[in-house]
Design a protein around this motif. Structure first.
Motif, PDB file in Angstrom:
ATOM      1  N   PRO A 276      -4.610   5.106  -3.563  1.00  0.00           N
ATOM      2  CA  PRO A 276      -6.082   5.101  -3.572  1.00  0.00           C
ATOM      3  C   PRO A 276      -6.693   5.426  -2.215  1.00  0.00           C
ATOM      4  CG  PRO A 276      -5.237   3.202  -4.757  1.00  0.00           C
ATOM      5  CD  PRO A 276      -4.069   3.824  -4.033  1.00  0.00           C
ATOM      6  N   ARG A 277      -6.070   4.942  -1.143  1.00  0.00           N
ATOM      7  CA  ARG A 277      -6.587   5.259   0.192  1.00  0.00           C
ATOM      8  C   ARG A 277      -6.462   6.753   0.493  1.00  0.00           C
ATOM      9  NH1 ARG A 277      -4.839  -0.081   0.750  1.00  0.00           N
ATOM     10  NH2 ARG A 277      -6.091  -1.387   2.159  1.00  0.00           N
ATOM     11  N   ALA A 279      -6.583   9.084  -1.752  1.00  0.00           N
ATOM     12  CA  ALA A 279      -7.630   9.735  -2.546  1.00  0.00           C
ATOM     13  C   ALA A 279      -8.990   9.597  -1.867  1.00  0.00           C
ATOM     14  CB  ALA A 279      -7.665   9.139  -3.949  1.00  0.00           C
ATOM     15  N   ASP A 280      -9.299   8.402  -1.332  1.00  0.00           N
ATOM     16  CA  ASP A 280     -10.570   8.190  -0.650  1.00  0.00           C
ATOM     17  C   ASP A 280     -10.677   9.034   0.613  1.00  0.00           C
ATOM     18  OD1 ASP A 280     -11.336   6.363  -2.574  1.00  0.00           O
ATOM     19  OD2 ASP A 280     -10.632   4.613  -1.442  1.00  0.00           O
ATOM     20  N   ALA A 281      -9.542   9.261   1.287  1.00  0.00           N
ATOM     21  CA  ALA A 281      -9.551  10.054   2.519  1.00  0.00           C
ATOM     22  C   ALA A 281      -9.574  11.552   2.252  1.00  0.00           C
ATOM     23  CB  ALA A 281      -8.330   9.694   3.362  1.00  0.00           C
ATOM     24  N   THR A 288      -9.265  10.964  -8.408  1.00  0.00           N
ATOM     25  CA  THR A 288     -10.206   9.927  -7.995  1.00  0.00           C
ATOM     26  C   THR A 288      -9.415   8.694  -7.552  1.00  0.00           C
ATOM     27  OG1 THR A 288     -10.351   8.946 -10.201  1.00  0.00           O
ATOM     28  CG2 THR A 288     -11.868  10.760  -9.694  1.00  0.00           C
ATOM     29  N   ASN A 289     -10.121   7.694  -7.041  1.00  0.00           N
ATOM     30  CA  ASN A 289      -9.469   6.462  -6.616  1.00  0.00           C
ATOM     31  C   ASN A 289      -8.749   5.793  -7.778  1.00  0.00           C
ATOM     32  OD1 ASN A 289      -9.444   3.397  -6.250  1.00  0.00           O
ATOM     33  ND2 ASN A 289      -9.922   4.079  -4.168  1.00  0.00           N
ATOM     34  N   SER A 293      -4.628   5.248  -8.427  1.00  0.00           N
ATOM     35  CA  SER A 293      -4.017   3.935  -8.665  1.00  0.00           C
ATOM     36  C   SER A 293      -3.089   3.968  -9.876  1.00  0.00           C
ATOM     37  CB  SER A 293      -5.118   2.891  -8.866  1.00  0.00           C
ATOM     38  OG  SER A 293      -4.577   1.615  -9.079  1.00  0.00           O
TER      39      SER A 293
END
Length: 327
Positions: A276-277, A279-281, A288-289, A293
Motif C-alpha cells: 500500500p505504501r 501504491a501511495d508513493a 490503488t491502495n 493490499s
C-alpha cells in the motif's frame, strides 16, 4: 517509506497468537498429510470446533477455562469420528472434497440462527476471557523491548500458546519415533503393504485423523484467546493458508510447521505494509491502495505454486518423505 515502522509491524508477528495458532493447527495437518498421507482440506473445521467448544462451554455452561479447552478437544474427536468413519476409505482426492464440505458444514452450523442461543450466529461470541486472564501469573505491567512490548495479558496469551505448541511438538516427535509412527508412515507410502503385514489400516488412519484434529482444535483455542470467535474466520481459505504454511516449512517434519507459520506471517505482514505504501508513493501506478493490499494474497499464491514446483519438500523437508500412497 518509513522502513522502521515497516520492520516493527512485521517482526511482531514472530510470536503473535495467530502465528502460534497456525503452527499448532499445521502440526495437526502434518500428522494428517505429512505422516499419514491423509489429504485433509477441512482443518479449519477442527479449529472452529476448538474455538467454539472453548467459548460455548464457558459462556453457556459456566465451565472453567481449562475445562473449556478439554471440551474443544473432545468436540474435535467426535467430529473426526463422524468424518472419518465414512470417508477414510476414499481415495485421496475424494477425501479432500469430503473434508472441505465437512468443514463448511461445521462453519454454517455455527453461523445459522438455529443455535443462536449458544453461538450468537454470524455475530460470534466474546466475553469468555475472564477465567483465562484470572489465571495469569504475570504481574500487571508492560514488559518487553522494542516491537515486542506487551502488557501482562498479551504476554500470557503468547506464553501459554508457546507452551502448548512445545507440548504438541514434543508429543508428535515421540509418536513418530514410536512403532505407531512407523506404521502410520508406512501407510502413507504403501497402504497395501502395511495391510499385508496384518495391520488395521483403517484404525491407524482414524487415530491419525483424531490426533491431528485435536491439535487443530488447540490451534483454534489459541486463535480465540485474545479476541472473539466469529464463524467468518473459519472459511476454506484458512485451511489453504495452513497448507501454505505446511508446504513452506516441510510436510513431514517436526519443526516445519513452526518455521512455515513464522515465515508466512512475516511475509504477509511485510507485504501488507509495503505494497500500500508503494501504491501511495506512485511506485505502483496501476494499483490503488486497496488493490495493493489485496495483491499480497496473489503473491503468496504464486509463491506457493513455485514452492510446489521447485521445492516440494519445503524448507526443512526431505524428498525421501514425499512418496505417498496412490490409493
Amino acid at each position: 517509506m518509513d522502513w522502521g515502522a515497516i520492520f516493527s509491524n512485521t517482526v511482531v508477528w514472530i510470536i503473535s497468537p495467530e502465528t502460534i495458532a497456525y503452527a499448532l493447527a499445521t502440526v495437526g495437518l502434518a500428522v494428517h498429510f505429512g505422516y499419514a498421507g491423509l489429504l485433509n482440506f477441512g482443518q479449519a473445521g477442527f479449529m472452529a470446533l476448538g474455538a467454539y467448544g472453548y467459548a460455548i462451554s464457558i459462556l453457556s455452561f459456566g465451565f472453567p477455562w481449562w475445562a473449556g479447552i478439554l471440551v474443544g478437544m473432545a468436540a474435535s474427536v467426535v467430529f473426526a469420528l463422524i468424518l472419518g468413519i465414512p470417508t477414510l476409505r476414499l481415495r485421496a482426492d475424494y477425501l479432500a472434497i469430503a473434508t472441505i464440505a465437512a468443514a463448511e458444514v461445521v462453519r454454517l452450523l455455527f453461523q445459522t440462527t438455529v443455535f443462536d442461543a449458544f453461538t450468537n450466529s454470524a455475530d460470534g461470541l466474546g466475553g469468555y476471557h475472564e477465567g483465562f486472564r484470572a489465571a495469569n501469573p504475570i504481574p500487571k505491567g508492560v514488559y518487553g523491548f522494542g516491537p515486542f512490548t506487551y502488557n501482562e495479558t498479551d504476554w500470557w496469551v503468547r506464553i501459554f500458546g508457546i507452551l502448548l505448541l512445545a507440548v504438541v511438538i514434543l508429543l508428535t516427535w515421540l509418536l513418530m519415533r514410536s512403532p505407531w509412527g512407523r506404521v502410520v508412515k508406512g501407510i502413507r507410502e504403501d497402504e497395501d503393504a502395511v495391510r499385508a503385514l496384518g495391520k488395521n489400516v483403517f484404525s491407524y488412519k482414524m487415530q491419525a485423523l483424531i490426533l491431528g484434529g485435536v491439535f487443530g482444535s488447540l490451534g483454534g483455542v489459541v486463535f480465540a484467546l485474545p479476541s472473539a470467535v466469529v464463524p467468518g474466520a473459519y472459511v476454506p481459505s484458512l485451511t489453504f493458508f495452513l497448507w501454505t504454511v505446511l508446504l513452506l516449512g516441510g510436510a513431514a517434519t517436526i519443526f516445519g510447521p513452526v518455521v512455515g507459520s513464522v515465515l508466512f506471517w512475516i511475509i504477509m505482514s511485510f507485504l501488507a505494509n509495503v505494497l500500500p505504501r508503494m501504491a501511495d508513493a506512485g511506485w505502483l501506478p496501476f494499483m490503488t491502495n486497496a488493490q495493493a493490499s489485496i495483491a499480497r494474497y496473489i503473491l503468496v499464491g504464486i509463491a506457493l505454486m513455485l514452492i510446489v514446483v521447485f521445492r516440494p519438500q519445503g524448507i526443512l523437508g526431505n524428498k525421501k518423505e514425499l512418496t505417498f500412497n496412490a490409493r
